[in-house]
Scaffold this active site. Sequence first.
Site, PDB file in Angstrom:
ATOM      1  N   VAL A  16       0.844  -1.203   0.000  1.00  0.00           N
ATOM      2  CA  VAL A  16       0.000   0.000   0.000  1.00  0.00           C
ATOM      3  C   VAL A  16       0.880   1.253   0.000  1.00  0.00           C
ATOM      4  CG1 VAL A  16      -1.786   1.325   1.205  1.00  0.00           C
ATOM      5  CG2 VAL A  16      -1.886  -1.177   1.216  1.00  0.00           C
ATOM      6  N   ARG A  85      -1.929 -10.300   9.190  1.00  0.00           N
ATOM      7  CA  ARG A  85      -2.184 -11.426  10.081  1.00  0.00           C
ATOM      8  C   ARG A  85      -1.456 -12.672   9.582  1.00  0.00           C
ATOM      9  NH1 ARG A  85      -8.341 -12.546  11.507  1.00  0.00           N
ATOM     10  NH2 ARG A  85      -8.079 -14.606  12.380  1.00  0.00           N
ATOM     11  N   ASN A 123      -4.466  -1.596   9.573  1.00  0.00           N
ATOM     12  CA  ASN A 123      -5.583  -2.297  10.229  1.00  0.00           C
ATOM     13  C   ASN A 123      -5.206  -2.784  11.623  1.00  0.00           C
ATOM     14  OD1 ASN A 123      -7.852  -2.288   8.589  1.00  0.00           O
ATOM     15  ND2 ASN A 123      -7.012  -3.882   7.253  1.00  0.00           N
ATOM     16  N   ARG A 154     -15.494   0.226  -3.733  1.00  0.00           N
ATOM     17  CA  ARG A 154     -15.820  -1.169  -4.085  1.00  0.00           C
ATOM     18  C   ARG A 154     -17.312  -1.317  -4.374  1.00  0.00           C
ATOM     19  NH1 ARG A 154     -11.897  -3.802   0.549  1.00  0.00           N
ATOM     20  NH2 ARG A 154     -10.105  -4.135  -0.820  1.00  0.00           N
ATOM     21  N   HIS A 178     -14.755  -0.472   9.238  1.00  0.00           N
ATOM     22  CA  HIS A 178     -14.216  -1.027   8.007  1.00  0.00           C
ATOM     23  C   HIS A 178     -14.565  -2.505   7.919  1.00  0.00           C
ATOM     24  CE1 HIS A 178     -11.734  -1.600   4.649  1.00  0.00           C
ATOM     25  NE2 HIS A 178     -10.663  -2.057   5.270  1.00  0.00           N
TER      26      HIS A 178
END
Length: 314
Positions: A16, A85, A123, A154, A178
């Site tokens: 990102v 994660r 996040n 989206r 989110h």
Amino acid sequence: MAVGRRKVTVIGAGNVGATTAQRIVESNLADVVLIDVVEGLPQGKALDLAEAAPLHYHDHTVVGTNDYSDTAGSDVIVVTAGLARQPGMTRDDLLIKNMGIVRAVVGQAAGQSPDAFIIVVTNPLDAMVHVALETTGFPRERVIGMAGVLDSARFRVFIARELGVSVVDVSAFVLGGHGDTMVPLPRLSTVAGIPLPELLSAERIDALADRTRNGGAEIVGLLKSGSAFYAPASSAVSMVDSILNDRKRVLPCAVLLQGEYKIDGLVVGVPVVLGASGVERIIEVKLTDAEQTALRTSSESVRSLVETMRNAQA
Ligand code: TXD
């Protein structure tokens, strides 16, 4: 804001962060400093991006560094540093790890750029905005989370595809946290001004909203390693653009609510006017009971993350 060249620091030179840096310089928005904890990574990507400058007709500088003094005097700081994660890691493990990372990076960056606007991308998004607010002590107008812009982009794409119309004519209104707890508002989503429920059945709208909620997971499922980055980077850049160019765009952003939408002390995604002063206004719309309940549920999930972080520090 500084007169002359504008400077944006992007923390985290991963997918990102690097894409955000690319879009900022290639859309002629600002000079960029790309910073990461890994040595060589931001330097390598920055040099590569800088070498593309003649081909994109821009004269912006892109500096890669591991040293926060290079970020001094930034107008905007985009925070993408964090861990994804890993197998065996719970959501809470990730929360606590990224809390530590965001606190460390934001503290250092804010020290170098005390007047900057901070756009948080890492996040779990809403919780990380809390961390950035607490670490910096900046006013809520200058600490803004990116999630709603991505979720609504989206949703717009899925609506446009379903109807066979241009994405440009679709406007999608989303509230809340989110991902899973996002609250789409179909009655306020339109195609060229026509409310969505006049064009699509409730069932189809629900299916598209569900796909939007799971939009991140859908891409992780396809990529297998890593998560979405093109649209997330574009979303962060549209926020940077609205601030640097004082566009006053109305964008769904994660901000600290202080009584708006009957929520106090929690970061929640709501429509805001983004301009040269950051969050210039929070736009409150009258919600139906069902929408208010969904928003409350979304904000309660943020509260539970904030509590988990407090307990971890205690
Ligand atoms: O809608 C949204 N808000 C999101 C959020 C959409 C997409 C991605 N979202 C989250 O952004 C994602 O869950 C991650 O938490 C971040 C960054 O995602 P990205 O895909 O860019 O992750 P990468 O490629 O793993 O990059 C993370 C970089 C990597 O280069 C690390 O070395 C760096 O962060 N990192 C650090 N940089 C500086 N300082 C410290 N301490 C540090 N720790 C890791």
